[in-house]
Every structure is written in structure tokens, then in C-alpha cells.
Design an enzyme around this catalytic site. Structure first.
Site, short mmCIF file in Angstrom:
data_model
loop_
_atom_site.label_atom_id
_atom_site.label_comp_id
_atom_site.label_asym_id
_atom_site.label_seq_id
_atom_site.Cartn_x
_atom_site.Cartn_y
_atom_site.Cartn_z
N LYS A 80 0.83 -1.20 0.00
CA LYS A 80 0.00 0.00 0.00
C LYS A 80 0.87 1.26 0.00
O LYS A 80 1.90 1.31 0.68
CB LYS A 80 -0.90 -0.04 1.24
CG LYS A 80 -1.95 1.03 1.32
CD LYS A 80 -2.83 0.79 2.54
CE LYS A 80 -3.97 1.80 2.64
NZ LYS A 80 -4.87 1.49 3.78
N SER A 155 -9.30 1.97 2.26
CA SER A 155 -8.26 2.71 1.57
C SER A 155 -7.22 1.82 0.90
O SER A 155 -6.37 2.30 0.17
CB SER A 155 -7.56 3.66 2.55
OG SER A 155 -6.98 2.95 3.63
N SER A 179 -10.44 -0.66 6.02
CA SER A 179 -9.60 -0.36 4.86
C SER A 179 -8.86 -1.56 4.29
O SER A 179 -8.33 -1.49 3.19
CB SER A 179 -8.60 0.74 5.20
OG SER A 179 -9.24 1.99 5.29
#
Length: 499
Positions: A80, A155, A179
Site C-alpha cells: 500500500k 483505503s 480499509s
């Protein structure tokens, strides 16, 4: 070769150890797929190709002399964007940080390198990791591989999209408001939100070092066994803690589904769920009972779920309030005063949470810990609770206005997108582990996942059931249209939606 691209990380590692494929060959396979498919998805937004090629070649030489780096020896993976990777930008989607180049790897990234993984890029996020969509002014919009008009979640949206499309072998994300779990659900992959505090987030930040309340980091993958291996790699104390404590997560109580005690909570009035999705969750009782599990659709912890929702939003917004400017704090202070302490809609709770006095935070934290005790009592009787991840399937891109003003349609009725955060908080606010596993497709062809919540520090139990359900219910399936290794038509696909 296409089958290899969609294989689990544990299978890829085994193939490399058995010399059926080299790390270099596998890396080139994924790079070729990224070149072909990523322009339409915009899932992987930063690449580190030359260093990855050197790392893969070094690992191949080590293997040739019988030196295995670790359980992920030679497996290419991405991380990420919010994780520091030495030499690469860490922006959290904010143009103000576009020149923020990391000086060293995040601790989790370092641990994956030490386990033999080859880090070759970073995946997209929403601005400040604050949405169930993944778009920002730095890198643009990430699309869902099952339907490019829809969000992949957030996210960790780029993480889940890249895994589903067969562009990477493994991923790591973070989760304070689903997320990890939400993108796994929307993209049909696996994700694990660990128990709070067992995986150090050092280096997954924009300069801060203190861990945030509720927030955790954890793995995303194409199989349950991958989650278990990745958790073993990630988990454990940071250096500052290592002299005083060690992590020993309990093993699952049983080897199989037979004898497991499983509660299913398919819906709740606090956050109504799409009827088709709720029905699929309740239908899980059939295959689980067939495997010998005790299943109950009515068992619940002794917790007022409306109160849990209120506590979660207040503590969630308190946890993220450090990011707010003085001007924003002033605006939310005014908003909180205007709405009053009795208001329980999301915006009112957000306003109060953003501006909580510490004394009030401590009082709410006391309520949270009483809920933790209630959960602990529940998990003495039940191994897991199965519940939704969100209100339904991935929703269409919607970048207008503020997140808390947007709506989705649930059972033909408008619902604020933030209402479904209830399903994030049900496990998150009380620090419980939760694994998301795919359970099938909705009638419209989009993926659905189940959230498997286990007792305190029973991470292995949640992941274990997710792994067992690959045979009993359903495992990972690639989205249609990604079967070929590098089709020209995908390379010429339309550009992602602009942020």
C-alpha cells in the site's frame, strides 16, 4: 502462465523452492501483466523495477546454493502506498507530499524483505486513506477489476484490485475503518485485520511514530494460507518493545470445521444490509452445518449495537483528529455545539469525535472496554461470529462533495455511505481480529465477502476458518477478462477516471 499469476503466494513460494519457476521469471510475468492491465485499473501507481530485478536475481542465486531467505523466498509483491519503501515516495495521495521520499523501509516492509519477498511497487489509496474509494490528485483513480465503473474499495483499494487482477503475489494494507476488509470484499480477495497492537505500524505514516487508536496493519491475499504466513511475517513487537514481551497467538481450537461453534449475524437495524447479501450470509449455515459445525443465526454478544456504533464513530474520529488543521477543528467545534450532545447521526458524532476533550475520551474508552469484556464472554461460547463487511457490493465511483454527504442505494432506499462503517466498527473498536473471505457473487456479478470475527488474539482461528471455507464454500476466482497473460486490447483500455 496465467494460472501461475493467480496462484496463492504460498504456492508461488513452493514453486520457486522446487525450481519450477525462478523468482526472476515470476517477477517478469507480473511486470508484463502490470504493463498490460494496469493502465485500465490504475492499481499499482509506483514501480521499483530495477531494484526488484536485482533482488530477484540475488534470491535465485541464493536458492541455487541452497540458501532460502524465508517462507516467501522470491515471491513478488506490492505494498500500500502509505507504507514507506526506501527511495520511493510516500504521499497518502496528498500533493503536498509528492516529493516525500522515504529514507528507509517501514518495519513491515523490512520484515517481508527478510522473509524473501521481492517488493516491486506500491498500490493506490484515497487522500489521507479516508474513503472507501481509492482516488487522489497525485495518482488518479483506481477501478474495480470486476467493473471499472465501480470502486475497488478503500483505503487499500489498489492492493485488492492488483491481487484480484493477478498483478502481484501478495499485499499489505492498513485498517481503521475496514480499509483492508472492505476492498477485499469489493474485489473478491482475502484480507485480515489483526488484533490491535500485534503488528507494528512503524513506517506506515507521514512522519508520526505513535500508533493510532483502532488502526492496524495487515495482509491481503488470494488465499487464507497466505494470510497466515503473512501474519507470521508481520506480527511481533517492535524493537522498543521486544525486550519485554513476545507474541504467542493461540492455535485454532479444532483442525477442521467439524465441531466449530459459529454464530451468524447477517443484518442489523443500525446499518441495514442488502437483502440478497444478507440471505447469502445466512445461507452459509448450510455448508457449515454439513461440515459438522454448530451454527446459530440468533446468538449475539450482550452489547447494545447502537451504543457500539456511537462509541466507534466517536473514537474513530478522535483517532484521526490529529490530522485536522486548526481551522478544521474550529469548524467542527462549532458544528458539534450546534447539533448538541444528544444527536446521534454520523455528522454529529464526527463533529464531537473530532473535538473530544480528553476527559470525555476516557469516559468513552471505559464504555469500550466494558464492550470488550462482553465480547470476551461471547467468545467463550462461540468460536467466531460471521457478519457483513459492508451494506452490499462495490458502488459506482462518486467523487462529488464530502464522503459523509454521499449516499448509496440499499434495498431501493438511499443510505449514507458512512452508515455501513458500522460493520467496520463492530470488530475494530474493540480490537478484535477479523478476516474477510469471498463467498460468491451477487446477481449483478460483483463479489461478496464475509467478515469472520474471532475472540481477542484469536487471529489464527479467523484465518483458519477462511482457509477451510475455500473448499466448503468458495475460494478465490479471478474477475472475467483477466485470463490472458498480456492481451493487447487491455493495454489499450481507457484511462482511469480522473480524480
Amino acid at each position: 502462465m496465467n494460472d501461475i499469476a493467480f496462484a496463492s503466494a504460498t504456492k508461488l513460494a513452493a514453486m520457486i523452492r522446487q525450481k519450477k519457476i525462478s523468482s526472476t521469471e515470476l517477477l517478469e510475468l507480473y511486470l508484463k501483466r502490470v504493463e498490460a492491465y494496469n493502465p485500465a485499473l490504475n492499481a499499482i501507481v509506483v514501480q521499483d523495477v530495477e531494484r526488484a530485478r536485482k533482488d530477484a536475481a540475488l534470491l535465485d542465486r541464493r536458492l541455487a546454493r541452497g540458501d532460502i531467505a524465508g517462507p516467501l523466498h522470491g515471491v513478488p509483491m506490492t505494498v500500500k502506498e502509505s507504507f514507506n519503501v526506501q527511495g520511493l515516495p510516500t504521499t497518502w495521495g496528498d500533493p503536498a507530499y509528492k516529493d516525500n521520499i522515504a529514507k528507509e523501509d517501514a518495519l513491515a516492509v523490512s520484515r517481508f524483505r527478510n522473509a524473501g519477498a521481492v517488493i516491486f511497487g506500491k498500490s493506490n489509496v484515497p487522500l489521507m486513506l479516508a474513503d472507501w474509494q481509492s482516488y487522489n490528485a497525485v495518482y488518479g483513480t483506481t477501478n474495480n477489476p470486476w467493473d471499472p465503473t465501480r470502486t475497488p474499495g478503500g483505503s487499500s483499494g489498489g492492493s485488492a484490485a492488483a491481487l484480484a487482477a493477478g498483478l502481484t503475489g501478495l499485499e499489505i494494507g492498513s485498517d481503521i475503518g475496514s480499509s483492508i476488509r472492505n476492498p477485499a470484499h469489493y474485489c473478491g480477495v482475502y484480507g485480515h485485520k489483526p488484533s490491535y497492537g500485534i503488528c507494528s505500524p512503524r513506517g506506515q505514516s507521514l512522519g508520526t511514530i505513535a500508533p493510532s487508536d483502532i488502526s492496524v496493519i495487515g495482509p491481503l491475499a488470494r488465499g487464507g494460507a497466505d494470510l497466515m504466513v503473512a501474519l507470521d511475517v508481520m506480527a511481533g513487537p517492535d524493537d522498543i518493545e521486544a525486550t519485554g514481551w513476545k507474541l504467542t497467538l493461540p492455535k485454532p481450537r479444532l483442525p477442521g470445521i467439524k465441531g466449530m461453534r459459529i454464530a451468524i449475524m447477517a443484518n442489523d437495524p443500525v446499518a441495514p444490509v442488502d437483502e440478497e447479501y444478507a440471505a447469502k450470509l445466512e445461507a452459509l449455515a448450510r455448508p457449515l452445518k454439513k461440515e459438522g459445525a454448530k451454527v446459530d443465526l440468533a446468538a449475539r454478544p450482550d452489547i447494545d449495537m447502537a451504543e457500539l456504533w456511537k462509541v466507534y464513530v466517536l473514537l474513530l474520529r478522535a483517532a484521526t483528529s490529529a490530522r485536522l488543521s486548526p481551522e478544521q477543528i474550529a469548524r467542527w467545534t462549532e458544528e458539534a455545539a450546534k447539533r448538541g450532545e444528544d444527536a446521534t447521526d454520523y455528522i454529529a458524532l464526527m463533529a464531537r469525535g473530532n473535538t473530544l476533550p480528553h476527559r470525555v475520551w476516557l469516559q468513552i474508552n471505559e464504555v469500550r472496554h466494558r464492550m470488550r469484556q462482553a465480547w470476551a464472554a461471547f467468545f467463550k461460547e462461540w468460536d467466531v461470529l460471521l457478519c457483513p463487511v459492508a451494506a452490499g457490493t462495490a458502488f459506482p465511483h462518486d467523487h462529488e462533495g464530502e464522503r459523509h454527504d454521499r449516499v448509496i442505494t440499499v434495498n431501493g432506499e438511499p443510505q449514507p455511505t458512512t452508515t455501513q462503517l458500522f460493520w467496520a466498527g463492530i470488530s475494530g473498536v474493540c480490537y478484535l481480529p477479523a478476516t474477510v473471505a469471498p463467498i460468491g457473487l451477487a446477481k449483478g456479478g460483483l463479489p461478496l465477502g464475509v467478515q469472520i470475527i474471532a475472540g481477542p488474539y484469536q487471529d489464527r482461528t479467523a484465518i483458519h476458518l477462511a482457509t477451510l471455507m475455500e473448499k466448503a464454500v468458495r475460494g478465490f476466482r479471478p474477475p472475467p477478462g483477466y485470463e490472458a497473460d498480456a492481451p493487447e486490447e487491455k493495454a489499450e483500455a481507457k484511462e482511469p477516471v480522473a480524480a
